[in-house]
Design a protein around this motif. Structure first.
Motif, PDB file in Angstrom:
ATOM      1  N   LEU A  75       0.824  -1.201   0.000  1.00 39.65           N
ATOM      2  CA  LEU A  75       0.000   0.000   0.000  1.00 39.65           C
ATOM      3  C   LEU A  75       0.866   1.262   0.000  1.00 39.65           C
ATOM      4  O   LEU A  75       0.603   2.218  -0.739  1.00 39.65           O
ATOM      5  CB  LEU A  75      -0.927   0.000   1.217  1.00 39.65           C
ATOM      6  CG  LEU A  75      -1.914  -1.177   1.310  1.00 39.65           C
ATOM      7  CD1 LEU A  75      -2.737  -1.084   2.583  1.00 39.65           C
ATOM      8  CD2 LEU A  75      -2.815  -1.216   0.077  1.00 39.65           C
ATOM      9  N   VAL A  76       1.914   1.252   0.815  1.00 39.47           N
ATOM     10  CA  VAL A  76       2.839   2.392   0.834  1.00 39.47           C
ATOM     11  C   VAL A  76       3.526   2.530  -0.516  1.00 39.47           C
ATOM     12  O   VAL A  76       3.631   3.626  -1.087  1.00 39.47           O
ATOM     13  CB  VAL A  76       3.879   2.216   1.957  1.00 39.47           C
ATOM     14  CG1 VAL A  76       4.941   3.310   1.876  1.00 39.47           C
ATOM     15  CG2 VAL A  76       3.198   2.235   3.321  1.00 39.47           C
ATOM     16  N   GLY A  77       3.992   1.406  -1.045  1.00 38.57           N
ATOM     17  CA  GLY A  77       4.683   1.428  -2.326  1.00 38.57           C
ATOM     18  C   GLY A  77       3.795   1.880  -3.464  1.00 38.57           C
ATOM     19  O   GLY A  77       4.247   2.557  -4.387  1.00 38.57           O
ATOM     20  N   ALA A  78       2.515   1.512  -3.415  1.00 41.38           N
ATOM     21  CA  ALA A  78       1.593   1.919  -4.477  1.00 41.38           C
ATOM     22  C   ALA A  78       1.430   3.432  -4.507  1.00 41.38           C
ATOM     23  O   ALA A  78       1.370   4.041  -5.581  1.00 41.38           O
ATOM     24  CB  ALA A  78       0.234   1.243  -4.272  1.00 41.38           C
ATOM     25  N   VAL A  79       1.377   4.050  -3.336  1.00 41.99           N
ATOM     26  CA  VAL A  79       1.264   5.510  -3.278  1.00 41.99           C
ATOM     27  C   VAL A  79       2.529   6.163  -3.827  1.00 41.99           C
ATOM     28  O   VAL A  79       2.480   7.080  -4.662  1.00 41.99           O
ATOM     29  CB  VAL A  79       1.014   5.973  -1.824  1.00 41.99           C
ATOM     30  CG1 VAL A  79       1.076   7.490  -1.733  1.00 41.99           C
ATOM     31  CG2 VAL A  79      -0.330   5.462  -1.331  1.00 41.99           C
ATOM     32  N   ILE A  80       3.700   5.688  -3.377  1.00 40.41           N
ATOM     33  CA  ILE A  80       4.975   6.252  -3.842  1.00 40.41           C
ATOM     34  C   ILE A  80       5.131   6.064  -5.344  1.00 40.41           C
ATOM     35  O   ILE A  80       5.532   6.985  -6.069  1.00 40.41           O
ATOM     36  CB  ILE A  80       6.150   5.591  -3.088  1.00 40.41           C
ATOM     37  CG1 ILE A  80       6.097   5.962  -1.613  1.00 40.41           C
ATOM     38  CG2 ILE A  80       7.489   6.003  -3.699  1.00 40.41           C
ATOM     39  CD1 ILE A  80       7.113   5.246  -0.764  1.00 40.41           C
ATOM     40  N   THR A  81       4.787   4.878  -5.820  1.00 42.08           N
ATOM     41  CA  THR A  81       4.951   4.584  -7.244  1.00 42.08           C
ATOM     42  C   THR A  81       3.994   5.415  -8.087  1.00 42.08           C
ATOM     43  O   THR A  81       4.355   5.859  -9.184  1.00 42.08           O
ATOM     44  CB  THR A  81       4.720   3.084  -7.508  1.00 42.08           C
ATOM     45  OG1 THR A  81       5.647   2.334  -6.735  1.00 42.08           O
ATOM     46  CG2 THR A  81       4.915   2.759  -8.971  1.00 42.08           C
ATOM     47  N   ARG A  82       2.804   5.631  -7.582  1.00 37.82           N
ATOM     48  CA  ARG A  82       1.848   6.459  -8.332  1.00 37.82           C
ATOM     49  C   ARG A  82       2.409   7.860  -8.532  1.00 37.82           C
ATOM     50  O   ARG A  82       2.308   8.441  -9.626  1.00 37.82           O
ATOM     51  CB  ARG A  82       0.517   6.515  -7.570  1.00 37.82           C
ATOM     52  CG  ARG A  82      -0.576   7.305  -8.284  1.00 37.82           C
ATOM     53  CD  ARG A  82      -0.905   6.700  -9.629  1.00 37.82           C
ATOM     54  NE  ARG A  82      -1.882   7.490 -10.356  1.00 37.82           N
ATOM     55  CZ  ARG A  82      -2.162   7.329 -11.637  1.00 37.82           C
ATOM     56  NH1 ARG A  82      -1.508   6.405 -12.347  1.00 37.82           N
ATOM     57  NH2 ARG A  82      -3.062   8.078 -12.232  1.00 37.82           N
ATOM     58  N   LEU A  83       3.031   8.405  -7.495  1.00 38.72           N
ATOM     59  CA  LEU A  83       3.667   9.719  -7.611  1.00 38.72           C
ATOM     60  C   LEU A  83       4.850   9.661  -8.571  1.00 38.72           C
ATOM     61  O   LEU A  83       5.075  10.584  -9.356  1.00 38.72           O
ATOM     62  CB  LEU A  83       4.125  10.197  -6.229  1.00 38.72           C
ATOM     63  CG  LEU A  83       3.016  10.441  -5.200  1.00 38.72           C
ATOM     64  CD1 LEU A  83       3.620  10.764  -3.843  1.00 38.72           C
ATOM     65  CD2 LEU A  83       2.099  11.567  -5.661  1.00 38.72           C
ATOM     66  N   ALA A  84       5.619   8.562  -8.511  1.00 34.16           N
ATOM     67  CA  ALA A  84       6.775   8.419  -9.397  1.00 34.16           C
ATOM     68  C   ALA A  84       6.352   8.323 -10.852  1.00 34.16           C
ATOM     69  O   ALA A  84       6.979   8.910 -11.738  1.00 34.16           O
ATOM     70  CB  ALA A  84       7.581   7.177  -9.004  1.00 34.16           C
ATOM     71  N   VAL A  85       5.259   7.594 -11.114  1.00 33.63           N
ATOM     72  CA  VAL A  85       4.755   7.459 -12.479  1.00 33.63           C
ATOM     73  C   VAL A  85       4.340   8.823 -13.025  1.00 33.63           C
ATOM     74  O   VAL A  85       4.645   9.186 -14.168  1.00 33.63           O
ATOM     75  CB  VAL A  85       3.574   6.472 -12.518  1.00 33.63           C
ATOM     76  CG1 VAL A  85       2.842   6.556 -13.843  1.00 33.63           C
ATOM     77  CG2 VAL A  85       4.062   5.051 -12.265  1.00 33.63           C
ATOM     78  N   ARG A  86       3.671   9.597 -12.201  1.00 32.83           N
ATOM     79  CA  ARG A  86       3.235  10.928 -12.625  1.00 32.83           C
ATOM     80  C   ARG A  86       4.443  11.824 -12.921  1.00 32.83           C
ATOM     81  O   ARG A  86       4.485  12.523 -13.933  1.00 32.83           O
ATOM     82  CB  ARG A  86       2.369  11.540 -11.528  1.00 32.83           C
ATOM     83  CG  ARG A  86       1.645  12.814 -11.947  1.00 32.83           C
ATOM     84  CD  ARG A  86       0.728  13.268 -10.825  1.00 32.83           C
ATOM     85  NE  ARG A  86      -0.229  12.214 -10.465  1.00 32.83           N
ATOM     86  CZ  ARG A  86      -0.971  12.248  -9.358  1.00 32.83           C
ATOM     87  NH1 ARG A  86      -0.848  13.256  -8.519  1.00 32.83           N
ATOM     88  NH2 ARG A  86      -1.816  11.276  -9.112  1.00 32.83           N
ATOM     89  N   SER A  87       5.449  11.784 -12.043  1.00 33.11           N
ATOM     90  CA  SER A  87       6.657  12.589 -12.250  1.00 33.11           C
ATOM     91  C   SER A  87       7.426  12.116 -13.472  1.00 33.11           C
ATOM     92  O   SER A  87       7.980  12.921 -14.228  1.00 33.11           O
ATOM     93  CB  SER A  87       7.550  12.509 -11.011  1.00 33.11           C
ATOM     94  OG  SER A  87       6.886  13.028  -9.881  1.00 33.11           O
ATOM     95  N   ALA A  88       7.475  10.801 -13.671  1.00 31.37           N
ATOM     96  CA  ALA A  88       8.220  10.246 -14.803  1.00 31.37           C
ATOM     97  C   ALA A  88       7.632  10.708 -16.132  1.00 31.37           C
ATOM     98  O   ALA A  88       8.358  10.994 -17.086  1.00 31.37           O
ATOM     99  CB  ALA A  88       8.211   8.722 -14.729  1.00 31.37           C
ATOM    100  N   ARG A  89       6.316  10.830 -16.197  1.00 34.93           N
ATOM    101  CA  ARG A  89       5.677  11.300 -17.429  1.00 34.93           C
ATOM    102  C   ARG A  89       6.098  12.737 -17.738  1.00 34.93           C
ATOM    103  O   ARG A  89       6.312  13.098 -18.890  1.00 34.93           O
ATOM    104  CB  ARG A  89       4.161  11.226 -17.284  1.00 34.93           C
ATOM    105  CG  ARG A  89       3.609   9.804 -17.376  1.00 34.93           C
ATOM    106  CD  ARG A  89       2.148   9.792 -17.010  1.00 34.93           C
ATOM    107  NE  ARG A  89       1.549   8.480 -17.225  1.00 34.93           N
ATOM    108  CZ  ARG A  89       0.373   8.116 -16.730  1.00 34.93           C
ATOM    109  NH1 ARG A  89      -0.321   8.960 -15.986  1.00 34.93           N
ATOM    110  NH2 ARG A  89      -0.110   6.918 -16.955  1.00 34.93           N
ATOM    111  N   LEU A  90       6.223  13.551 -16.688  1.00 39.43           N
ATOM    112  CA  LEU A  90       6.623  14.938 -16.888  1.00 39.43           C
ATOM    113  C   LEU A  90       8.088  15.039 -17.288  1.00 39.43           C
ATOM    114  O   LEU A  90       8.463  15.782 -18.183  1.00 39.43           O
ATOM    115  CB  LEU A  90       6.383  15.736 -15.599  1.00 39.43           C
ATOM    116  CG  LEU A  90       4.920  15.873 -15.160  1.00 39.43           C
ATOM    117  CD1 LEU A  90       4.844  16.596 -13.813  1.00 39.43           C
ATOM    118  CD2 LEU A  90       4.119  16.629 -16.215  1.00 39.43           C
TER     119      LEU A  90
END
Length: 368
Positions: free
Chosen positions: A158-173
């Protein structure tokens, strides 16, 4: 992305960490516990390349946190079911989540790192860190409350899913949605030879991960606590080896680094199996380092051998050729049931030697 990789691979390391407790509480034998490992790896082995093909057709970034949560949910349910079938199905669910995660995550890590060997080694070492943290997380919780507390193990997902979701968003930018698929012909013969090497490594590493906790208890004493220490040494030293692999590859080349590391692993694992005494942990660390130096190099080599199919390459290198070792663990378990763990682990020496020799059939990809 590396932190997210650590969170999902906690669940690959959690399976061997649970083995001593499944033996103690459920009375499972070597074959039965190796069947749990098989459940966690077989589905992942088969399905992961399929997800790789899908990611070659369209981005599936949304799947990364969903897959991570699925992996955690499966392990959380392992201790809930009272029957072996339910334990097996829960482990298989976790394997499905792991399969869905890796191809797209590897593609995104490649994009963000610009194809760097060192960058990919950091992403890969995240997985090693997850493996290493698994016994540190699992063993104390299971020691306190037994298998009934496995639902607590969903927290890293659950913690990793939140962090990864933010990372995915940043990676797109950061990456602007760019993908590093290259033009050029795919070198399938070289990729298949590389896959054979990875299969040898997978059988060795998964075999050690499944049985080293039990073997350490026999060799050193101390029961499940010693087993947890042995798993931590195996995975932590593996993390160090993965980081070294990126550095060595940049300086000496990937194929040369891979050949040398496997050559070192042959005597290291032989000593691990046969040399008695407290040196056990030293040889375990050396084996893990030598076997892990090529890990991230396998990924970038596979992607460069198949420049137009980096998703497929990622699914194969992080999936089929890595987790397929779980298919061999019931064979090792059967040997151990009829002889001993030492006899069962002895064939791993020949597999490392085979992988080392096959390395001489590879050359650096033309894209280098």
């Amino acid at each position: 992305m590396a932190i997210g990789h650590a969170c999902v691979d906690v669940y690959q390391g959690a399976v061997p960490a649970l083995v001593p407790f499944l033996v103690a509480e459920r009375g499972l034998g070597y074959v039965a516990v190796s069947g749990i490992t098989l459940a966690a790896t077989l589905l992942s082995s088969v399905v992961q390349p399929v997800f790789g093909v899908l990611t070659d057709r369209r981005p599936l970034a949304w799947l990364i946190p969903v897959a991570m949560t699925t992996a955690g949910l499966g392990i959380a349910l392992v201790g809930v079911g009272e029957t072996y079938l339910l334990n097996w199905l829960a482990a298989a669910l976790s394997g499905l989540g792991i399969a869905a995660y890796h191809p797209e995550a590897a593609r995104m890590a490649r994009t963000v790192s610009g194809g760097s060997h060192v960058g990919m080694s950091w992403f890969s070492v995240g997985g090693n860190v997850g493996f290493a943290l698994a016994p540190v997380l699992v063993t104390p919780i299971m020691a306190v409350g037994g298998l009934s507390l496995t639902p607590l193990l969903v927290v890293p997902a659950l913690v990793g899913a939140v962090i990864t979701r933010l990372a995915v968003r940043s990676a797109r930018l950061v990456a602007g949605g760019n993908r590093l698929d290259r033009a050029g012909s795919d070198d399938w013969p070289s990729f298949l030879r590389l896959s054979a090497i990875m299969i040898c490594r997978s059988i060795v590493f998964v075999g050690l991960g499944t049985f080293i906790a039990l073997y350490a208890g026999q060799r050193v004493g101390g029961g499940t606590t010693t087993g947890g220490v042995a798993l931590f040494v195996l995975f932590a030293a593996g993390a160090l080896g993965t980081l070294l692999g990126g550095r060595f590859a940049t300086r000496y080349g990937r194929v040369r680094t891979m050949r040398t590391s496997y050559a070192v692993a042959v005597p290291a694992i032989a000593c691990l199996v046969f040399v008695p005494g407290p040196a056990f942990f030293g040889f375990l660390a050396l084996t893990a380092i030598a076997m892990s130096i090529p890990f991230s190099l396998h990924v970038t080599l596979g992607q460069d051998f198949l420049p137009g199919r980096v998703g497929t390459a990622g699914g194969m290198t992080l999936g089929l050729a890595v987790s397929i070792g779980g298919v061999a663990t019931p064979v090792l378990g059967t040997i151990a049931e009829h002889t001993s763990l030492r006899v069962a682990l002895s064939p791993l020496i020949a597999l490392v030697l085979t992988g080392c020799l096959m390395g001489f059939a590879l050359n650096e990809p033309a894209t280098e």
